[in-house]
Scaffold this active site. Structure first.
Site, short mmCIF file in Angstrom:
data_model
loop_
_atom_site.label_atom_id
_atom_site.label_comp_id
_atom_site.label_asym_id
_atom_site.label_seq_id
_atom_site.Cartn_x
_atom_site.Cartn_y
_atom_site.Cartn_z
N GLU A 45 0.34 -1.10 0.29
CA GLU A 45 -0.41 -0.08 -0.35
C GLU A 45 0.67 1.57 -0.19
O GLU A 45 2.15 1.40 0.54
CB GLU A 45 -1.30 -0.05 1.31
CG GLU A 45 -2.09 1.40 1.44
CD GLU A 45 -2.90 0.75 2.56
OE1 GLU A 45 -2.94 0.15 3.07
OE2 GLU A 45 -3.77 2.17 2.00
N ASN A 193 -12.40 -1.64 -1.31
CA ASN A 193 -11.91 -2.03 0.09
C ASN A 193 -12.84 -1.94 1.41
O ASN A 193 -12.86 -0.37 1.66
CB ASN A 193 -10.12 -1.66 0.30
CG ASN A 193 -9.44 -1.88 1.12
OD1 ASN A 193 -8.89 -3.00 1.99
ND2 ASN A 193 -9.05 -1.40 2.57
N GLU A 194 -12.54 -2.81 2.16
CA GLU A 194 -13.68 -1.87 3.76
C GLU A 194 -14.72 -1.08 3.16
O GLU A 194 -14.76 -0.23 3.13
CB GLU A 194 -12.19 -1.77 4.68
CG GLU A 194 -11.14 -3.16 4.85
CD GLU A 194 -10.29 -2.70 6.16
OE1 GLU A 194 -10.38 -1.75 6.72
OE2 GLU A 194 -9.81 -3.63 6.86
N TYR A 262 -6.97 -9.02 11.24
CA TYR A 262 -5.68 -9.03 12.12
C TYR A 262 -5.11 -9.37 13.25
O TYR A 262 -6.83 -8.98 14.14
CB TYR A 262 -5.84 -7.15 11.81
CG TYR A 262 -5.02 -6.98 10.82
CD1 TYR A 262 -3.83 -6.97 9.71
CD2 TYR A 262 -6.46 -5.96 10.17
CE1 TYR A 262 -3.98 -5.77 8.86
CE2 TYR A 262 -6.21 -5.59 8.71
CZ TYR A 262 -5.10 -6.26 8.37
OH TYR A 262 -4.13 -5.14 7.39
N GLU A 317 -6.41 -9.60 3.68
CA GLU A 317 -5.20 -8.71 4.81
C GLU A 317 -5.11 -9.64 6.38
O GLU A 317 -6.53 -9.29 6.27
CB GLU A 317 -5.80 -6.90 5.35
CG GLU A 317 -5.68 -5.99 4.26
CD GLU A 317 -5.98 -4.49 4.55
OE1 GLU A 317 -6.26 -4.13 5.58
OE2 GLU A 317 -6.36 -4.62 3.48
N GLN A 366 1.76 -6.23 5.37
CA GLN A 366 2.23 -5.52 4.46
C GLN A 366 3.57 -6.22 4.01
O GLN A 366 3.94 -7.13 5.16
CB GLN A 366 2.04 -4.08 4.25
CG GLN A 366 0.71 -3.95 4.30
CD GLN A 366 0.49 -2.59 4.16
OE1 GLN A 366 0.77 -2.09 2.96
NE2 GLN A 366 -1.04 -2.29 4.53
O1 AHR Z 1 -3.29 -2.37 6.34
C1 AHR Z 1 -3.55 -1.57 6.82
C2 AHR Z 1 -4.57 -1.14 6.33
O2 AHR Z 1 -5.86 -2.11 7.30
C3 AHR Z 1 -5.94 -1.51 5.21
O3 AHR Z 1 -5.35 -0.25 4.93
C4 AHR Z 1 -7.10 -1.28 5.43
O4 AHR Z 1 -7.56 -1.77 4.56
C5 AHR Z 1 -6.98 -2.18 6.79
O5 AHR Z 1 -7.76 -1.27 7.89
#
Ligand code: AHR
Length: 513
Positions: A45, A193-194, A262, A317, A366
């Site tokens: 990103e 995205n999201e 995450y 992600e 990432q």
């Molecule tokens: O990876 C960091 C951020 O986490 C990304 O930009 C977003 O899609 C997510 O909330």
């Protein structure tokens, strides 16, 4: 007498404590599921030092060896991982990105503000050509994330035409004018995205209808016949999001549905990347292993609407998320990477392999200098993290045939809480070699694993291990090779029984012929 007892106790503690785990590896006569190499994808990103300073140092850089501005050391390291795909330009950045800002002569490109990530100036010197040419250099497939939040349908349709159309058209002519004749033929397209958050704070219903519209025009009109459209998916356990999308989006408009999860202890108090306690380690691993339940439940919903499993679950992600390194820009999400991250990577990839029938793509967040990175850079210096090494050890599973490995693990306990200590997965590659990957997340106890082999007669076993003295160990620019894989000698094969001794917090990949 007192001395004898002391000696006995000393002897006992030197033996260490063991967990006993059993497992069965089944090698069916006709195994059918392939572990897609795309499960081993990455994410880049425009965030912090991922692109600028990480991948790209500019064409005029005289200190760091590069090809068209892309670091040669990074390209060599990522090629060894065999990265199958790379997602770009976001993340949250994607829904603010207007691709036409990043084409044409660099000195004429507009500078914009990167609002999501630190409010820094983005000069657009790394744009579509730079990214797609870099993917060719890496030998990886691009995965472009389109702007739905603040873009237009026409803008995204134009991007597809610009990068994919071979004939004469306004966008392909513009591409040629900018120096590229042949189209890149990009297959993977994210439609936003999201969307439930930074991508526009939409409701599931609203997004699903927007998706239908965008997906209709994200088409290359038969040019490649090969587009793979991925809907912005749920955040962790938002099962209603998946259900709504599956219900509203017609099957001919969708190839994949995303999921983001995450391993974060607490969004308000994430804890340090290095100086964490065992309690923090336990909580992170609980979040990482929760991926199993997430995939089971999202897949069950998808099964209801798509029993043939045509639509892929794309975990685009995932990874550990901690506090940034002290003294660094909080908007840059730069964090170190320890043996804890190796445990997350090994366990998560085992979960993905075990669900390869539905999970056919995933992207670690990432690639460089951001969150659970595989590479960290500091000007001309570069290091490979423990996560990198797990990814490299596991790349033997890419496009291999999935073999079921059922593990009955003992528990890793902390206070009154427990997690399964051992997880694993297995596959057979195109040369007939079987690989088993095993992780022992227990930071205190070794594990003795007895694996019964059903359906094959192996003659030899060898292996590699990633382990270290302390869970908090990590590679630094001063000591970049503190943690690297070494030869593993703890596996013994006797007929159809394989015994493996896994040290505490270790990742092992076995090769059996
Ligand atoms: O990876 C960091 C951020 O986490 C990304 O930009 C977003 O899609 C997510 O909330």
């Amino acid at each position: 007498m007192k001395n004898t007892i002391t000696i006995f106790l000393l002897l006992l503690s030197s033996l260490g404590s063991y967990g006993q785990t059993t497992a069965t590896l089944t090698v069916p006569a006709k195994a059918e599921v392939t572990i897609s190499r795309h499960i081993y994808g990455h994410f880049a990103e425009h965030l912090g030092r991922c692109i600028y300073g990480g991948f790209y140092v500019g064409e005029n850089n005289t200190k760091i060896p590069h090809t068209a501005g892309v670091r040669n050391d990074v390209v060599a390291a990522l090629k060894k991982l065999k990265i199958p795909n790379l997602r770009w330009p976001g993340g949250c950045f994607a829904d603010t990105y207007h691709w036409k800002d990043g084409i044409g002569p660099k000195d004429q490109r507009p500078s914009i503000v990167n609002n999501w990530w630190g409010g820094v100036t983005e000069n657009n010197s790394f744009g579509t050509h730079d990214f797609l040419n870099m993917c060719e250099l890496l030998g990886t497939e691009p995965y472009l994330a389109g702007n739905v939040g603040s873009g237009l349908v026409q803008e995204l349709a134009d991007w597809v035409q610009y990068v994919n159309f071979a004939g004469v058209s306004p966008m392909s002519d513009l591409r040629r004018k900018n120096g590229r004749d042949k189209p890149w033929k990009v297959k993977y397209w994210g439609i936003g995205n999201e969307a439930w958050g930074c991508g526009g704070n939409m409701t599931a219903d609203y997004y699903a209808n927007e998706y239908r519209k965008y997906a209709t025009f994200v088409s290359d009109w038969g040019n490649t016949g090969n587009l793979f459209r991925i809907a912005s998916g749920a955040s962790s356990s938002d099962y209603t999001w998946t259900e709504t999308l599956m219900k509203i989006i017609p099957k001919n408009l969708i190839e994949g549905i995303a999921l983001h999860h995450y391993s974060v202890i607490n969004w308000e108090k994430k804890g340090p990347a290095v100086g964490f306690s065992e309690q923090q380690y336990f909580s992170t691993m609980k979040q990482a292993l929760f991926m199993e339940e997430l995939i089971q439940k999202h897949s069950a919903i998808m099964d209801k609407y798509d029993p043939e499993k045509k639509i892929a679950l794309v975990v685009d992600e995932w990874g550990g998320w901690y506090e940034v390194e002290p003294g660094t820009n909080p908007g840059f999400l730069y964090q170190q990477n320890t043996m804890r991250d190796a445990m997350i990577a090994g366990s998560t990839l085992n979960i993905f392999n075990n669900h390869a029938d539905r999970v056919r793509m995933a992207n670690l967040a990432q690639a460089i200098n951001v969150l659970q990175a595989v590479i960290l850079t500091d000007e001309e210096k570069m290091l490979l993290t423990p996560t990198y090494h797990v990814m490299e050890m596991y790349n033997v599973h890419q496009d291999a045939t999935f073999l079921p490995l059922t593990v009955k693990s003992t528990n890793y306990t902390l206070g009154t809480e427990k997690l399964t200590a051992v997880n694993g997965s297995a596959s057979r590659d195109k040369n007939g070699i079987t690989h088993i990957s095993l992780v022992n997340i227990d930071p205190k106890n070794k594990q003795e694993i007895s694996i019964a082999i059903d359906g094959a007669n192996y003659k030899s076993v060898t292996g590699r291990i990633l382990a270290s003295k302390a869970l908090q160990d990590h590679n630094t620019f001063e000591k970049p090779n503190l943690i690297t894989p070494t030869t593993f000698k703890g596996a013994k094969l006797k007929g159809n029984s394989l015994k493996v001794e896994l040290p505490p917090f270790s990742v092992v990949v076995l090769e059996m012929k």
